[in-house]
Design an enzyme around this catalytic site. Structure first.
Site, PDB file in Angstrom:
ATOM      1  N   ARG A  54      47.508  43.200  59.104  1.00  0.00           N
ATOM      2  CA  ARG A  54      46.546  43.258  58.003  1.00  0.00           C
ATOM      3  C   ARG A  54      46.820  44.441  57.078  1.00  0.00           C
ATOM      4  O   ARG A  54      46.697  44.333  55.864  1.00  0.00           O
ATOM      5  CB  ARG A  54      45.110  43.312  58.525  1.00  0.00           C
ATOM      6  CG  ARG A  54      44.104  43.066  57.416  1.00  0.00           C
ATOM      7  CD  ARG A  54      42.653  43.249  57.826  1.00  0.00           C
ATOM      8  NE  ARG A  54      42.353  42.662  59.093  1.00  0.00           N
ATOM      9  CZ  ARG A  54      41.729  43.331  60.067  1.00  0.00           C
ATOM     10  NH1 ARG A  54      41.341  44.571  59.885  1.00  0.00           N
ATOM     11  NH2 ARG A  54      41.491  42.747  61.215  1.00  0.00           N
ATOM     12  N   TYR A 107      40.180  45.427  30.481  1.00  0.00           N
ATOM     13  CA  TYR A 107      40.532  44.052  30.821  1.00  0.00           C
ATOM     14  C   TYR A 107      39.270  43.199  31.013  1.00  0.00           C
ATOM     15  O   TYR A 107      38.388  43.534  31.820  1.00  0.00           O
ATOM     16  CB  TYR A 107      41.372  44.102  32.097  1.00  0.00           C
ATOM     17  CG  TYR A 107      41.901  42.807  32.591  1.00  0.00           C
ATOM     18  CD1 TYR A 107      42.801  42.063  31.834  1.00  0.00           C
ATOM     19  CD2 TYR A 107      41.535  42.319  33.846  1.00  0.00           C
ATOM     20  CE1 TYR A 107      43.308  40.862  32.313  1.00  0.00           C
ATOM     21  CE2 TYR A 107      42.041  41.127  34.326  1.00  0.00           C
ATOM     22  CZ  TYR A 107      42.916  40.398  33.554  1.00  0.00           C
ATOM     23  OH  TYR A 107      43.415  39.221  34.033  1.00  0.00           O
TER      24      TYR A 107
END
Ligand SMILES: *Cc1c(COP(=O)(O)O)cnc(C)c1O
Length: 385
Positions: A54, A107
């Protein structure tokens, strides 16, 4: 950068693969508990130690060191997209009841993050022009972070990063900035930003074939918050995507140079066309952000530019449809040129746009020959003149 993330020599053979293999494995097995404990110890010391998928394996570690090298950073966290990296910044560094001021040139989808998630978590958001004086008017007692983007999305508005950093430091705010545009030449961390977030999807990967994000910091306490949240949220990317991104990164400086040179030639040509009312491109002398660009960007630039046109909204649609080499599509930083007819609603919240009603087109110059790209623009303009 070319040598960052290369494989270590094998202590027995003295040899190393030049291209690190994609380490497709979800876990590591250990010969005995002492071996596991050895790795756990170096992990506790803060070394990048690989025990479980992970948090990433060697391929991921190599890509992290490339991002660190590009940004002059000590720590990098990878994310599955640029947007995921942005989300990681907000979720790692802010808590319920905190306030963040976001530059209005950031953004667009950051506003969606606000509406979809931050509101529900009671993380309060204000938007304003990305200047110290505008930001100062929005500060509250619970303000924790300034989130900016320089140059801003769609209009490439240059912000004064050192001034923002000085203001953030004086007030104990975290200054986080989206450096997707400037990674590799615009050293936002050394200009004083505390956090840099990058969409690796664009130039770093560079071949329009994967999604990737990264968050870079130097401060160890910020790094710990990011790493803990990264792990807790289960952010992980595939080893193959990390491998592809590393391959892209090896040619990033060359691709960037070529794309930026194409962008500059196109911007200079566009600035001379009557139909073009304004060119947004900080490396162009006529751009309002040019002085800041000269001071802060080490001569670097990109192939991304926008143009405000002297024509109707109907004519601009015909212009965009007529382009052959500029594909109609979102994104940038790949090998292929792209064009986007900017939705007026997307640019309306940007104070830098000054409420213009003219059409706005974003162009991205890829790696095609600049003469061909200019000829393409010329033929497309000719049908609407
Ligand atoms: C594309 C982009 C993002 C988002 O990256 P994704 O990988 O598409 O999620 C963020 N910031 C900027 C400036 C971008 O251009």
């Amino acid at each position: 950068m070319q040598h960052a993330g290369m494989a270590e020599f094998d202590p027995v053979t003295g040899a190393a693969p030049v291209a690190l293999p994609s380490m497709r494995t979800s876990t590591i097995r250990f010969k005995n508990l002492a071996a596991l404990e050895q790795v756990a110890k170096s992990s506790a010391k803060g070394d990048r130690a690989f025990v479980y998928g992970r948090a990433g394996m060697d391929t991921h570690g190599a890509l992290e060191s490339i991002f660190c090298e590009l940004e002059g950073a000590q720590h990098a966290c990878l994310a599955s997209s640029g947007m995921a990296a942005i989300t990681l910044v907000f979720l790692s560094l802010l808590s319920s009841g905190d306030h963040v001021i976001i530059a209005d040139c950031a953004y667009g989808p950051v506003r969606r993050l606000d509406h979809a998630l931050l509101k529900r978590l009671d993380i309060q958001v204000s938007y304003c022009k990305g200047t110290v004086s505008a930001i100062a008017e929005h500060v509250r007692s619970n303000t924790k972070m300034l989130y900016v983007e320089s140059p801003g999305s769609l209009l490439l508005e240059m912000l004064d990063m050192p001034a923002l950093a000085q203001y953030a430091n004086a007030n104990n705010f975290i200054l986080a900035t989206d450096n997707t545009w400037g990674i590799g030449f615009y050293n936002v961390l050394s200009l004083g930003a505390h956090v840099s977030v990058v969409a690796g999807t664009k130039y770093v990967a560079g071949h329009s074939d994967l999604m990737l994000g990264a968050v870079m910091v130097n401060d160890p306490s910020l790094a710990k918050k990011l790493a803990d949240t990264h792990y807790a949220l289960g952010y992980s990317i595939s080893a193959d995507d990390a491998w592809l991104a590393i391959r892209g990164a090896r040619t990033f400086p060359l691709r960037l140079q070529e794309s930026a040179a194409n962008g500059l030639k196109i911007a200079q040509w566009l600035a001379q066309q009557n139909i073009v009312d304004k060119v947004y491109f900080p490396a162009l002398a006529s751009d309002s952000g040019h002085a800041i660009w000269q001071r802060d960007c080490n001569g670097g630039s990109t192939g991304l530019l926008s143009i405000r046109l002297n024509c109707s909204h109907e004519a601009v649609r015909r212009f965009v449809d007529q382009l052959k080499l500029f594909g109609i599509g979102f994104s940038w930083g790949g090998f292929e040129s792209l064009v986007q007819l900017v939705d007026p609603q997307a640019v309306a919240p940007h104070s830098y746009w000054n409420n213009s009603t003219q059409p706005l087109v974003r162009l991205y110059a890829g790696l095609e020959c600049s003469d061909d790209l200019i000829a393409d623009l010329e033929q497309a303009f000719s049908i609407i003149k």
